[in-house]
Design a protein around this motif. Sequence first.
Motif, PDB file in Angstrom:
ATOM      1  N   LEU A 454      46.483   4.000  57.312  1.00 10.33           N
ATOM      2  CA  LEU A 454      46.244   3.455  56.029  1.00 10.33           C
ATOM      3  C   LEU A 454      47.041   2.217  55.725  1.00 10.33           C
ATOM      4  CD1 LEU A 454      46.147   6.608  53.707  1.00 10.33           C
ATOM      5  CD2 LEU A 454      44.132   5.139  54.054  1.00 10.33           C
ATOM      6  N   ILE A 455      48.288   2.073  56.502  1.00 10.41           N
ATOM      7  CA  ILE A 455      49.067   0.997  55.940  1.00 10.41           C
ATOM      8  C   ILE A 455      48.604  -0.205  56.760  1.00 10.41           C
ATOM      9  CG2 ILE A 455      51.245  -0.086  56.278  1.00 10.41           C
ATOM     10  CD1 ILE A 455      52.455   2.906  55.826  1.00 10.41           C
ATOM     11  N   ASN A 456      48.059   0.099  57.950  1.00 14.72           N
ATOM     12  CA  ASN A 456      47.330  -0.876  58.817  1.00 14.72           C
ATOM     13  C   ASN A 456      46.161  -1.435  58.236  1.00 14.72           C
ATOM     14  OD1 ASN A 456      48.745  -1.368  61.430  1.00 14.72           O
ATOM     15  ND2 ASN A 456      48.553   0.661  61.802  1.00 14.72           N
ATOM     16  N   ARG A 457      45.258  -0.580  57.476  1.00 14.72           N
ATOM     17  CA  ARG A 457      44.167  -1.072  57.017  1.00 14.72           C
ATOM     18  C   ARG A 457      44.552  -2.124  55.915  1.00 14.72           C
ATOM     19  NH1 ARG A 457      39.405   1.889  58.445  1.00 14.72           N
ATOM     20  NH2 ARG A 457      40.075   3.459  60.262  1.00 14.72           N
ATOM     21  N   PHE A 458      45.631  -1.425  54.929  1.00 17.86           N
ATOM     22  CA  PHE A 458      46.078  -2.384  53.961  1.00 17.86           C
ATOM     23  C   PHE A 458      46.498  -3.755  54.155  1.00 17.86           C
ATOM     24  CE2 PHE A 458      48.121   1.599  51.903  1.00 17.86           C
ATOM     25  CZ  PHE A 458      46.816   2.056  51.613  1.00 17.86           C
ATOM     26  N   ALA A 459      47.208  -3.873  55.169  1.00 11.38           N
ATOM     27  CA  ALA A 459      47.318  -5.109  55.834  1.00 11.38           C
ATOM     28  C   ALA A 459      46.080  -5.949  56.264  1.00 11.38           C
ATOM     29  CB  ALA A 459      48.449  -5.109  57.014  1.00 11.38           C
ATOM     30  N   GLU A 460      45.122  -5.249  56.907  1.00 14.31           N
ATOM     31  CA  GLU A 460      44.169  -5.903  57.344  1.00 14.31           C
ATOM     32  C   GLU A 460      43.208  -6.631  56.213  1.00 14.31           C
ATOM     33  OE1 GLU A 460      41.750  -2.931  59.618  1.00 14.31           O
ATOM     34  OE2 GLU A 460      43.286  -2.947  61.183  1.00 14.31           O
ATOM     35  N   GLN A 461      43.303  -5.721  55.094  1.00  7.69           N
ATOM     36  CA  GLN A 461      42.631  -6.355  53.832  1.00  7.69           C
ATOM     37  C   GLN A 461      43.481  -7.512  53.180  1.00  7.69           C
ATOM     38  OE1 GLN A 461      39.566  -5.476  52.832  1.00  7.69           O
ATOM     39  NE2 GLN A 461      39.471  -4.300  54.639  1.00  7.69           N
ATOM     40  N   GLY A 462      44.481  -7.919  53.766  1.00  7.82           N
ATOM     41  CA  GLY A 462      45.295  -9.093  53.213  1.00  7.82           C
ATOM     42  C   GLY A 462      46.371  -8.671  52.350  1.00  7.82           C
ATOM     43  N   LEU A 463      46.621  -7.276  52.189  1.00  6.43           N
ATOM     44  CA  LEU A 463      47.819  -7.071  51.344  1.00  6.43           C
ATOM     45  C   LEU A 463      49.220  -7.360  52.031  1.00  6.43           C
ATOM     46  CD1 LEU A 463      45.691  -5.137  50.118  1.00  6.43           C
ATOM     47  CD2 LEU A 463      47.578  -3.457  49.577  1.00  6.43           C
TER      48      LEU A 463
END
Length: 513
Positions: A454-463
């Motif tokens: 999930l954290i990886n996906r947050f970063a992929e979304q630009g967070l």
Amino acid sequence: MTALLEAVDICKSFPGVQALDGVQLRVPSGQILAVVGENGAGKSTLMKILGGVYRADRGTILLDGRPASIHSVKQAEHLGIVLIHQELNLAEHLDVAGNVFLGREPRRWGWLVDRSIYPAAAAITTRLGLDVSPRTLVGRLTVGQQQLVEIARALSLRSRLLILDEPTSSLTEKETGRLFDVLRNLRNEGLAIVYISHRLKEVNDIADRVAVLRDGRNAGELSRQEISHAAIVHLMVSRELKQFFQRAGRVSDRSMPSAGDITPVADATGSPVLHVHGLRWWPRQKEGVTFSLRRGEIVGLGGLIGAGRTELAETIFGIRRRLAGEIRMEDRLLLSRRPAQAIAAGIFLIPEDRRLQGLILSDSVKCNISLPNLDQLKTCGLVRPAPERQLAKTQSTRFNVRTPSIDQPVGLLSGGNQQKVVLAKWLSRTPKVLILDEPTRGVDVGAKSEIYDLINRFAEQGLAVLMISSDLEEILGMCDRVLVMHQGRLTGELTRQEMSEEAVMRLATGGVS
């Protein structure tokens, strides 16, 4: 080795949940047995049955080969079985000796006679290497010293089997090493020790044998020669987690609900989003903290316990009073020093203690998820039930919260699922900066993998993600760069190429990069 205690075919169920289903456990004297498993595997339930907190629905407990009936904590202690819970159970206003002999103080003609407890307590604490006076108030001790007081109490009960549940969750590395020395000495004296932990490196260091539970059943055992991180993980989750940390070139080997449903920020190109300059919250800080976060990156915040990492996060979020310095979101200066402005600007904090600060345990999953979103769910001051339930269902599915119902009290969920509820409630809004304070503390290896994904996906979304962690393996595996703190100041910054355990620890102890 001859077993001091054997649990045979232990079963226990709660409404709607089969917690234990025919579990076997064998604990010899003079051995440290680690019991591991995912949250919800049945570890704590089994230990509470052995410690007299619960009664098994079915099964037999043998002590020295003879059936033993354990109906209460007092009875378990009388048999020499002592359970030390993760949350220490001490009276902080009493001294060390008072806690060691609490409830068993010598009396004469109905009056307490406490003189004799001080030399008796001193003899036990000296044996444990606890170098404090037995007249010292427990509230003045460190957490590591308090842990030793709990063990001293167990020894004063003439315990033969000592059960420790996550004993190092709040200890420093030095305190953990000291505790391990004590446990090894007790093992060598013939004490049987059951050690529960999610920290697999500790299990590898301390355990003579490992018993793994999965879904309330035995998943397997490992001898000392067979113990390894990979072997334990395989038994725990019945799969290989070959890329446990997947920050670079992540290839997921499991189906995860998409965090892509989170509304992406307008610019996910890596431009700066948060600027912190000269931030101070302690009057004695010699210099302020200065750093920036960029969109789409995961930045670790390392350091030893007490370095000021949580205080920095709370100051940015507005919980803690800011004495000096400024915080900018993009080009906007945050003048107010309240959490409301931080939230409005897109800064969200996932706190270190999810049970105390992140959740209302007696409330449902639905209510916890909707709590920060009531402004979007109200009409004429009243919360609309249908949109509230839909939000909770959507977020529970998105973050793979394993719960029988969104009406389930969140306090009944496992630690990993509680943490996902905390993430779900904040990520139903539109964050720009996400501060995660010890996001996987007390979480099993399978749930950790989900949270990392999930954290990886947050970063992929630009967070922009700022992740505080005391787990060096986690920091090195997940982060693009690491900021390291020591005594309230930043001692250095490490790029991904510069990161190593030695480099982080050198900065964490006040050295230079």
